[in-house]
Design a protein around this motif. Structure first.
Motif: not given
Length: 182
Positions: A71-72, A110-113, A127-128, A133-136
């Protein structure tokens, strides 16, 4: 070059493990929710619906299932261990029958900052990045686990080496009753 076991490849006599591909990829709307937060009922239902949509034949029977949650996020830090529990519990009975089937669980925020390095598809990253949304990813049945075994005291100059456990098959012993008469 040939394949063995569905994923092992020999190139010039050297075994190569290509990048793994998930058995299932579940895109879930929103962000992962912690067990401690009051997540709406739709959250668990969305996890289960995504799993049922992709796996219509029933739970996987493999005893080697790996789960990866990606996830982001910006700013807010997720209570990762509590989020994992909610996701894994929602998938039980749909993707797998028992927690004992799960060999490894990996959660990647995923720490976008803060920035990060990742390999993979730009489309998946986009997409992330949206944060909507997040991915499994569910991996199944691979005989070998790819783990980088180091600890904080491992010298940076030490080159990684391959460590492999090979389980010996029991030898078949011949009993006198099995012998053919001369």
């Amino acid at each position: 070059m040939g394949q063995r076991g569905g994923y092992l490849v020999r190139v010039d006599g050297v075994r190569v493990l290509p990048d793994r591909r998930p058995r299932l990829s579940l895109w879930i709307d929103g962000r992962p929710k912690s067990q401690r937060t009051r997540a709406p009922v739709w959250y668990v239902a969305a996890l289960q619906a995504a799993a049922r949509k992709q796996l219509q034949r029933g739970p996987l029977s493999s005893s080697t299932i790996d789960v990866e949650i990606i996830y982001a996020t910006r700013g807010a830090v997720l209570d990762v261990d509590n989020a994992l529990k909610r996701i894994l519990d929602a998938l039980k009975g749909i993707v797998y029958d028992s927690d004992a089937q799960i060999r490894a669980v990996k959660s990647v925020g995923l720490r976008l900052d803060q920035g990060f390095r990742a390999r993979g598809s730009p489309d998946v990253y986009k997409r992330l990045l949206s944060g909507k949304e997040f991915l499994v990813n569910i991996y199944e049945g691979e005989r070998e686990t790819d783990v980088y075994l180091v600890d904080a005291s491992t010298p940076e100059t030490e080159k990684p080496s391959l460590v492999m456990l090979a389980i010996a098959q029991p030898a078949v012993t011949e009993s006198p009753a099995m012998r053919m008469p001369p």
